[in-house]
Write a protein that holds these residues in place. Structure first.
Motif, PDB file in Angstrom:
ATOM      1  N   TRP A   2       9.733   1.746 -14.273  1.00 51.42           N
ATOM      2  CA  TRP A   2      10.154   2.019 -13.077  1.00 51.42           C
ATOM      3  C   TRP A   2       8.761   2.493 -12.442  1.00 51.42           C
ATOM      4  O   TRP A   2       8.712   2.758 -11.839  1.00 51.42           O
ATOM      5  CB  TRP A   2      12.039   2.587 -13.124  1.00 51.42           C
ATOM      6  N   GLY A   3       8.367   3.438 -13.236  1.00 50.97           N
ATOM      7  CA  GLY A   3       6.730   4.073 -12.860  1.00 50.97           C
ATOM      8  C   GLY A   3       6.416   3.335 -12.683  1.00 50.97           C
ATOM      9  O   GLY A   3       4.961   3.241 -11.561  1.00 50.97           O
ATOM     10  N   ARG A   4       6.070   2.216 -13.552  1.00 51.26           N
ATOM     11  CA  ARG A   4       4.493   1.140 -13.632  1.00 51.26           C
ATOM     12  C   ARG A   4       5.403   0.723 -11.996  1.00 51.26           C
ATOM     13  O   ARG A   4       4.245   0.633 -11.511  1.00 51.26           O
ATOM     14  CB  ARG A   4       4.313   0.192 -14.318  1.00 51.26           C
ATOM     15  N   ILE A   5       5.736  -0.178 -11.895  1.00 53.92           N
ATOM     16  CA  ILE A   5       6.148  -0.594 -10.537  1.00 53.92           C
ATOM     17  C   ILE A   5       6.136   0.064  -9.755  1.00 53.92           C
ATOM     18  O   ILE A   5       5.493  -0.192  -8.672  1.00 53.92           O
ATOM     19  CB  ILE A   5       7.041  -1.524 -10.857  1.00 53.92           C
ATOM     20  N   ALA A   6       6.442   1.387  -9.299  1.00 55.56           N
ATOM     21  CA  ALA A   6       6.553   2.546  -8.016  1.00 55.56           C
ATOM     22  C   ALA A   6       4.853   2.925  -7.752  1.00 55.56           C
ATOM     23  O   ALA A   6       4.295   2.513  -7.043  1.00 55.56           O
ATOM     24  CB  ALA A   6       6.940   3.474  -9.229  1.00 55.56           C
ATOM     25  N   GLY A   7       4.028   2.836  -9.206  1.00 53.37           N
ATOM     26  CA  GLY A   7       2.895   3.046  -8.685  1.00 53.37           C
ATOM     27  C   GLY A   7       1.949   1.882  -8.474  1.00 53.37           C
ATOM     28  O   GLY A   7       1.709   1.360  -7.704  1.00 53.37           O
ATOM     29  N   LEU A   8       2.001   0.262  -8.487  1.00 54.38           N
ATOM     30  CA  LEU A   8       1.860  -0.309  -8.520  1.00 54.38           C
ATOM     31  C   LEU A   8       2.123  -0.577  -6.524  1.00 54.38           C
ATOM     32  O   LEU A   8       1.077  -1.279  -6.217  1.00 54.38           O
ATOM     33  CB  LEU A   8       2.019  -1.563  -9.391  1.00 54.38           C
ATOM     34  N   THR A   9       3.289  -0.862  -6.103  1.00 53.54           N
ATOM     35  CA  THR A   9       3.775  -0.764  -5.181  1.00 53.54           C
ATOM     36  C   THR A   9       3.232  -0.121  -4.102  1.00 53.54           C
ATOM     37  O   THR A   9       2.731  -0.350  -3.328  1.00 53.54           O
ATOM     38  CB  THR A   9       6.225  -0.714  -4.620  1.00 53.54           C
ATOM     39  N   ILE A  10       3.495   0.997  -4.219  1.00 54.22           N
ATOM     40  CA  ILE A  10       2.411   2.505  -3.870  1.00 54.22           C
ATOM     41  C   ILE A  10       1.273   1.408  -3.522  1.00 54.22           C
ATOM     42  O   ILE A  10       0.296   1.709  -2.379  1.00 54.22           O
ATOM     43  CB  ILE A  10       2.842   3.932  -4.416  1.00 54.22           C
ATOM     44  N   LYS A  11       0.147   1.434  -4.516  1.00 53.87           N
ATOM     45  CA  LYS A  11      -0.603   1.058  -4.272  1.00 53.87           C
ATOM     46  C   LYS A  11      -0.585  -0.413  -3.299  1.00 53.87           C
ATOM     47  O   LYS A  11      -1.779  -0.921  -2.700  1.00 53.87           O
ATOM     48  CB  LYS A  11      -1.473  -0.139  -5.345  1.00 53.87           C
ATOM     49  N   GLU A  12       0.168  -1.366  -3.497  1.00 50.52           N
ATOM     50  CA  GLU A  12      -0.500  -2.372  -2.329  1.00 50.52           C
ATOM     51  C   GLU A  12       0.228  -1.934  -1.206  1.00 50.52           C
ATOM     52  O   GLU A  12      -0.150  -2.360  -0.008  1.00 50.52           O
ATOM     53  CB  GLU A  12       0.857  -3.657  -3.010  1.00 50.52           C
ATOM     54  N   PHE A  13       1.577  -1.066  -0.832  1.00 48.59           N
ATOM     55  CA  PHE A  13       1.073  -0.600   0.469  1.00 48.59           C
ATOM     56  C   PHE A  13       0.202   0.112   1.042  1.00 48.59           C
ATOM     57  O   PHE A  13      -0.095  -0.297   2.391  1.00 48.59           O
ATOM     58  CB  PHE A  13       2.081   0.245   0.300  1.00 48.59           C
ATOM     59  N   THR A  14      -0.403   0.864   0.859  1.00 50.92           N
ATOM     60  CA  THR A  14      -1.406   1.604   0.813  1.00 50.92           C
ATOM     61  C   THR A  14      -2.719  -0.003   1.557  1.00 50.92           C
ATOM     62  O   THR A  14      -3.381   0.990   2.128  1.00 50.92           O
ATOM     63  CB  THR A  14      -2.163   2.060  -0.231  1.00 50.92           C
ATOM     64  N   GLN A  15      -3.295  -0.642   0.159  1.00 51.62           N
ATOM     65  CA  GLN A  15      -4.087  -1.284   0.573  1.00 51.62           C
ATOM     66  C   GLN A  15      -3.599  -2.497   2.313  1.00 51.62           C
ATOM     67  O   GLN A  15      -4.604  -2.548   2.680  1.00 51.62           O
ATOM     68  CB  GLN A  15      -4.293  -2.506  -0.622  1.00 51.62           C
ATOM     69  N   VAL A  16      -2.093  -2.708   2.382  1.00 58.48           N
ATOM     70  CA  VAL A  16      -1.900  -3.369   3.383  1.00 58.48           C
ATOM     71  C   VAL A  16      -1.801  -2.639   4.495  1.00 58.48           C
ATOM     72  O   VAL A  16      -2.409  -2.496   5.661  1.00 58.48           O
ATOM     73  CB  VAL A  16      -0.278  -3.817   3.464  1.00 58.48           C
ATOM     74  N   LEU A  17      -1.883  -1.059   4.435  1.00 57.66           N
ATOM     75  CA  LEU A  17      -1.562  -0.515   5.867  1.00 57.66           C
ATOM     76  C   LEU A  17      -2.920  -0.258   5.730  1.00 57.66           C
ATOM     77  O   LEU A  17      -3.560   0.491   7.431  1.00 57.66           O
ATOM     78  CB  LEU A  17      -1.009   0.928   5.087  1.00 57.66           C
ATOM     79  N   ARG A  18      -3.751  -0.388   5.245  1.00 60.51           N
ATOM     80  CA  ARG A  18      -5.361   0.883   5.733  1.00 60.51           C
ATOM     81  C   ARG A  18      -6.225  -0.781   5.975  1.00 60.51           C
ATOM     82  O   ARG A  18      -7.473  -0.403   5.769  1.00 60.51           O
ATOM     83  CB  ARG A  18      -6.021   1.170   4.283  1.00 60.51           C
ATOM     84  N   ASP A  19      -5.813  -1.807   5.579  1.00 60.10           N
ATOM     85  CA  ASP A  19      -6.535  -2.978   6.100  1.00 60.10           C
ATOM     86  C   ASP A  19      -5.816  -3.450   7.406  1.00 60.10           C
ATOM     87  O   ASP A  19      -4.784  -3.967   8.276  1.00 60.10           O
ATOM     88  CB  ASP A  19      -6.389  -4.229   5.204  1.00 60.10           C
TER      89      ASP A  19
END
Length: 366
Positions: A2-19
């Motif tokens: 779950w820690g890996r999933i959370a880290g990957l999800t945060i990364k994806e949110f960050t990429q979407v929100l800064r595009d």
């Protein structure tokens, strides 16, 4: 895990929100395009240009003209002496329809005899021609019924027509809900497909393979931002639809839950597209070529009942078909999960099939 999933999800949110391009696309599809297409692409035809040839010139013939032009369907463009004067106007597109009232019209109406009116419709635009023909038939039938009742003073059985869910018979409501569904389908397919293929094209997926990240964890991280953002976009859309006169009649909780189910089916298609493509250009082309059949088989362009039997069966694989029925039921009919569960089950089946196919192919590549 779950820690890996959370880290990957945060990364994806960050990429979407800064595009800014992706953010603009999401906002545009769920707001400006919804409003523009609803107001501009409605199939309700109004203010058709009508020409009239009145050979009778009586109170009855003037009443016919008034009946045809009294509403929003027709505008009286011109009156003519004979059909020869009309041909040039039809060729130039100055008229959409022409009605010719024969001599003795009033006398035949008073005697209760049948009267044939000549109607010419410009058929160069099939949609407009079909609507113009239907309008003329409906208006003249209503006029004849009212006129006969006045002349003969009969009191027979008269139908009392009531239209439920869309009393003014406009296409605006259905078009707005269709655009809401199409926006969700487009974003649900394109965003996860682009996110996964971007990893392939940039070579970062090779780096992920040597980390403890598992394939299903990457899947979850890639699809979560799309589902969360598009589900959240439903709330401002509710405000826009209310301004358009389409408030939700059903439960908002039901709408949100079934929207998530729909987005899962759209995202599953995007994931499958990502597994069979290697570049962003390929993913976009495959996505849009796949979206067209789903749109055509959704019943938003042509009625499903008018299609061949095998296409009617194939249409059940279109998530758009089921979600349009869902939002129509919720917004216009006040339906609940008891009436819409079959569409939810179909969307779950589509999601399971596409995710299974995408997972099988991606696992082999991983």
């Amino acid at each position: 895990m779950w820690g890996r999933i959370a880290g990957l999800t945060i990364k994806e949110f960050t990429q979407v929100l800064r595009d800014p391009i992706i953010l603009f696309l999401i906002v545009y599809l769920y707001s400006a395009e919804l409003v523009i297409c609803t107001l501009a692409l409605g199939f309700d035809v109004q203010n058709l240009k009508l020409g009239v040839i009145d050979h009778d010139r009586t109170e009855a013939s003037r009443s016919v003209i008034q009946a045809l032009t009294g509403g929003d369907n027709f505008v009286l463009a011109a009156q003519f002496a004979d059909m020869r004067q009309v041909e040039d106007h039809l060729q130039r597109g100055a008229l959409d329809a022409v009605v010719e009232i024969p001599p003795g019209f009033a006398r035949r109406i008073a005697a209760g005899r049948r009267v044939d009116l000549g109607v010419v419709v410009d058929g160069s635009n099939g949609n407009i021609a079909a609507r113009a023909r239907a309008y003329v038939i409906e208006i003249l039938a209503r006029f004849a019924q009212e006129r006969t009742a006045v002349q003969i003073h009969t009191h027979g059985v008269q139908p009392v027509l009531r239209v439920w869910y869309n009393p003014d018979l406009t296409n605006t409501r259905f078009m707005a809900l269709t655009m809401l569904a199409e926006a969700g389908l487009m974003l649900g397919v394109v965003l996860p497909a682009a996110a996964i293929v971007r990893e392939k094209q940039g070579g970062t997926i090779e780096q992920l393979r040597v980390t403890p990240v598992r394939a299903h964890e990457l899947f979850l991280a890639k699809i979560t931002p799309t589902i969360v953002i598009c589900s959240g976009a439903v709330f401002p859309v509710l405000f826009i639809l209310t301004l358009l006169g389409i408030p939700v009649q059903g439960g908002i909780g039901t709408l949100l839950a079934l929207t998530v189910v729909f987005l899962m089916s759209a995202v599953s298609i995007g994931v499958f597209v990502a597994t069979i493509t290697n570049t962003l250009q390929q993913a976009m082309l495959v996505s849009f070529f796949g979206l067209f059949p789903l749109l055509f088989l959704s019943g938003t362009i042509a009625p499903i009942e008018s299609m061949p039997g095998w296409l009617q069966a194939a249409s059940q694989a279109s998530p758009l078909l089921h979600y349009v029925d869902i939002v129509s039921g919720l917004f216009l009919k006040g339906a609940g999960i008891g009436e819409l569960w079959s569409h939810a089950a179909a969307l779950i089946a589509i999601s399971a099939a596409m995710f299974a196919g995408g997972w099988f192919l991606f696992k082999r590549q991983w």
